[in-house]
Design a protein around this motif. Structure first.
Motif, PDB file in Angstrom:
ATOM      1  N   GLN A 204      29.638  36.481  50.734  1.00  0.00           N
ATOM      2  CA  GLN A 204      30.666  35.423  50.744  1.00  0.00           C
ATOM      3  C   GLN A 204      30.107  34.041  51.023  1.00  0.00           C
ATOM      4  O   GLN A 204      30.665  33.046  50.577  1.00  0.00           O
ATOM      5  N   SER A 205      29.032  33.980  51.800  1.00  0.00           N
ATOM      6  CA  SER A 205      28.502  32.670  52.191  1.00  0.00           C
ATOM      7  C   SER A 205      28.075  31.860  50.958  1.00  0.00           C
ATOM      8  O   SER A 205      28.204  30.641  50.957  1.00  0.00           O
ATOM      9  N   PHE A 206      27.593  32.539  49.919  1.00  0.00           N
ATOM     10  CA  PHE A 206      27.204  31.811  48.695  1.00  0.00           C
ATOM     11  C   PHE A 206      28.430  31.389  47.896  1.00  0.00           C
ATOM     12  O   PHE A 206      28.496  30.289  47.367  1.00  0.00           O
ATOM     13  N   ILE A 207      29.404  32.299  47.831  1.00  0.00           N
ATOM     14  CA  ILE A 207      30.612  32.015  47.042  1.00  0.00           C
ATOM     15  C   ILE A 207      31.384  30.847  47.660  1.00  0.00           C
ATOM     16  O   ILE A 207      31.936  30.009  46.957  1.00  0.00           O
ATOM     17  N   LYS A 208      31.413  30.835  48.996  1.00  0.00           N
ATOM     18  CA  LYS A 208      32.157  29.785  49.690  1.00  0.00           C
ATOM     19  C   LYS A 208      31.686  28.398  49.296  1.00  0.00           C
ATOM     20  O   LYS A 208      32.462  27.460  49.219  1.00  0.00           O
ATOM     21  N   LYS A 209      30.381  28.265  49.047  1.00  0.00           N
ATOM     22  CA  LYS A 209      29.813  26.945  48.775  1.00  0.00           C
ATOM     23  C   LYS A 209      29.507  26.753  47.298  1.00  0.00           C
ATOM     24  O   LYS A 209      28.806  25.815  46.926  1.00  0.00           O
ATOM     25  N   ILE A 210      30.056  27.652  46.478  1.00  0.00           N
ATOM     26  CA  ILE A 210      29.631  27.668  45.082  1.00  0.00           C
ATOM     27  C   ILE A 210      29.947  26.358  44.359  1.00  0.00           C
ATOM     28  O   ILE A 210      29.221  25.942  43.456  1.00  0.00           O
ATOM     29  N   VAL A 211      31.026  25.702  44.771  1.00  0.00           N
ATOM     30  CA  VAL A 211      31.400  24.472  44.091  1.00  0.00           C
ATOM     31  C   VAL A 211      30.610  23.275  44.634  1.00  0.00           C
ATOM     32  O   VAL A 211      30.207  22.385  43.893  1.00  0.00           O
ATOM     33  N   SER A 212      30.349  23.285  45.943  1.00  0.00           N
ATOM     34  CA  SER A 212      29.817  22.088  46.590  1.00  0.00           C
ATOM     35  C   SER A 212      28.302  22.082  46.771  1.00  0.00           C
ATOM     36  O   SER A 212      27.713  21.054  47.064  1.00  0.00           O
ATOM     37  N   HIS A 213      27.650  23.218  46.592  1.00  0.00           N
ATOM     38  CA  HIS A 213      26.275  23.362  47.057  1.00  0.00           C
ATOM     39  C   HIS A 213      25.421  23.970  45.956  1.00  0.00           C
ATOM     40  O   HIS A 213      25.524  25.169  45.672  1.00  0.00           O
ATOM     41  N   ARG A 214      24.582  23.156  45.351  1.00  0.00           N
ATOM     42  CA  ARG A 214      23.791  23.641  44.223  1.00  0.00           C
ATOM     43  C   ARG A 214      22.924  24.873  44.553  1.00  0.00           C
ATOM     44  O   ARG A 214      22.869  25.809  43.748  1.00  0.00           O
ATOM     45  N   PRO A 215      22.241  24.898  45.717  1.00  0.00           N
ATOM     46  CA  PRO A 215      21.425  26.094  46.012  1.00  0.00           C
ATOM     47  C   PRO A 215      22.254  27.393  46.036  1.00  0.00           C
ATOM     48  O   PRO A 215      21.752  28.445  45.636  1.00  0.00           O
ATOM     49  N   SER A 216      23.507  27.311  46.485  1.00  0.00           N
ATOM     50  CA  SER A 216      24.347  28.516  46.487  1.00  0.00           C
ATOM     51  C   SER A 216      24.638  28.980  45.060  1.00  0.00           C
ATOM     52  O   SER A 216      24.711  30.176  44.792  1.00  0.00           O
ATOM     53  N   ARG A 217      24.797  28.004  44.149  1.00  0.00           N
ATOM     54  CA  ARG A 217      24.979  28.374  42.737  1.00  0.00           C
ATOM     55  C   ARG A 217      23.714  29.028  42.192  1.00  0.00           C
ATOM     56  O   ARG A 217      23.783  30.010  41.457  1.00  0.00           O
ATOM     57  N   SER A 218      22.564  28.486  42.556  1.00  0.00           N
ATOM     58  CA  SER A 218      21.300  29.047  42.065  1.00  0.00           C
ATOM     59  C   SER A 218      21.126  30.482  42.535  1.00  0.00           C
ATOM     60  O   SER A 218      20.702  31.347  41.765  1.00  0.00           O
ATOM     61  N   ILE A 219      21.460  30.724  43.792  1.00  0.00           N
ATOM     62  CA  ILE A 219      21.310  32.084  44.324  1.00  0.00           C
ATOM     63  C   ILE A 219      22.292  33.025  43.630  1.00  0.00           C
ATOM     64  O   ILE A 219      21.934  34.140  43.238  1.00  0.00           O
ATOM     65  N   THR A 220      23.517  32.549  43.447  1.00  0.00           N
ATOM     66  CA  THR A 220      24.509  33.354  42.726  1.00  0.00           C
ATOM     67  C   THR A 220      24.015  33.692  41.316  1.00  0.00           C
ATOM     68  O   THR A 220      24.086  34.851  40.885  1.00  0.00           O
ATOM     69  N   ASP A 221      23.504  32.693  40.619  1.00  0.00           N
ATOM     70  CA  ASP A 221      22.975  32.926  39.265  1.00  0.00           C
ATOM     71  C   ASP A 221      21.855  33.964  39.291  1.00  0.00           C
ATOM     72  O   ASP A 221      21.778  34.834  38.428  1.00  0.00           O
ATOM     73  N   ALA A 222      20.984  33.849  40.291  1.00  0.00           N
ATOM     74  CA  ALA A 222      19.854  34.783  40.381  1.00  0.00           C
ATOM     75  C   ALA A 222      20.346  36.200  40.627  1.00  0.00           C
ATOM     76  O   ALA A 222      19.835  37.163  40.036  1.00  0.00           O
TER      77      ALA A 222
END
Ligand code: C2E
Ligand code: MG
Ligand code: MG
Ligand code: MG
Length: 282
Positions: A204-222
């Motif tokens: 959830q910690s990555f999803i929570k910041k998915i809109v505001s935080h580019r590194p969280s998007r990168s991790i999600t993509d990975a």
């Protein structure tokens, strides 16, 4: 140490510590009672298929009713259950109750839903765990493919060889396995390919910041790419906004779960949610 403080050792018992110990003890006592007398409940949260928008299954999340009638989150009492030696009993209750609920819902005319249950690391190190699950499935006549267990990445990494053996045993009964809170437990990608898994749940910690935080998007993509290449379904957890949902849809995530769709619900409320949705779709 406390002994060397001598006469002044009362100073280390700050009110904060005392309260904490009291709360711990209270919950332990309450938990013991609850296990004897129906004081535990399972709530169910829908898991949605991202592309079709259909219901993919539910996750069972345990609740404890405390002496004031308040429902307590598992984050408060699972650690207590573990240290008080009550976790196996709790886990057996959860497995049996989820299977019972599956049967009740079928009797109520719902299609056979896929139910996920969470297991903690100490539970899963228990040799009898897989056979208890198989027993519950038999007793309530459930297709094993309808049952999933969720185990956190860190629980698996605690003792990898034991985890692989236990997961293989569970999976051989036809039950599916999801790795929960993925991305926070430091598992090497090498180990990941040796685990018998069906699903990854993005923490959830990555999803929570998915809109505001580019590194969280990168991790999600990975994680999404990893899931595709290892042939695992990927679930996004903690979806609270349409934007987060859009992102996951556009990036090929398989399933999604979060307050955007529903909070975890008591069985009757889930049933109402289900029929209400079914009506809207027709
Ligand atoms: P989990 O398995 O990762 O479950 C997801 C948690 O996130 C749940 O908290 C759920 O209520 C919450 N959640 C779902 N959607 C959202 C959202 O959109 N936003 C936010 N902020 N939160 C969301 P809950 O029910 O308090 O459970 C906490 C943890 O306790 C679970 O995390 C799981 O690790 C553990 N747990 C729950 N039930 C059981 C059980 O029966 N046995 C064991 N051993 N552990 C359990
Ligand atoms: Mg879970
Ligand atoms: Mg999780
Ligand atoms: Mg969690």
């Amino acid at each position: 140490s406390a002994k060397r403080v001598g006469r002044n050792n009362f100073t280390i018992y700050s009110p904060g510590l005392d309260e904490h110990a009291n709360e711990f003890l209270r919950l332990e006592i309450r938990l013991k009672q609850a296990l004897q007398s129906n004081g535990l409940m399972l709530f169910y949260q829908p898991i949605m298929d991202v592309q079709s928008g259909h219901l993919a299954g539910v996750e069972a999340l345990v609740r404890l009713r405390d002496e004031n009638g308040q429902l307590r989150s598992p984050n408060d009492f699972i650690p207590i259950a573990e240290s008080a030696g009550l976790i196996n009993q709790l886990g057996e209750w959860v497995a049996a109750e989820a299977c019972r609920q599956h049967e009740r819902w079928r009797e109520a005319g719902l299609p056979p839903l896929s139910i996920s249950i969470n297991i903690s690391s100490s539970q899963f190190r228990q040799r009898t765990f897989a056979s208890h699950l198989a027993e519950a499935i038999d007793r309530y006549g459930i297709d094993p493919a309808c049952l999933q267990v969720e185990i956190t990445e860190s629980a698996v990494m605690d003792n990898l060889p034991a985890a692989i053996a236990a997961l293989n045993e569970i999976r051989s009964t036809g039950i599916r396995i999801a790795l929960d809170d993925f991305g926070t437990g430091y598992s090497s990608l090498n180990y990941l390919s040796s685990l018998p898994l069906d699903k990854l749940k993005i923490d959830q910690s990555f999803i929570k910041k998915i809109v505001s935080h580019r590194p969280s998007r990168s991790i999600t993509d990975a994680i999404l790419a990893l899931g595709r290449s290892l042939n695992l379904k990927v679930v996004g957890e903690g979806i609270e906004s349409e934007q987060a949902m859009d992102y996951l849809r556009e990036h090929g995530c398989d399933q999604a779960q979060g307050y955007l769709f529903s909070h975890p619900l008591p069985p009757k409320d889930f049933e109402a949610w289900y029929w209400n949705r079914a009506r809207q779709l027709h």
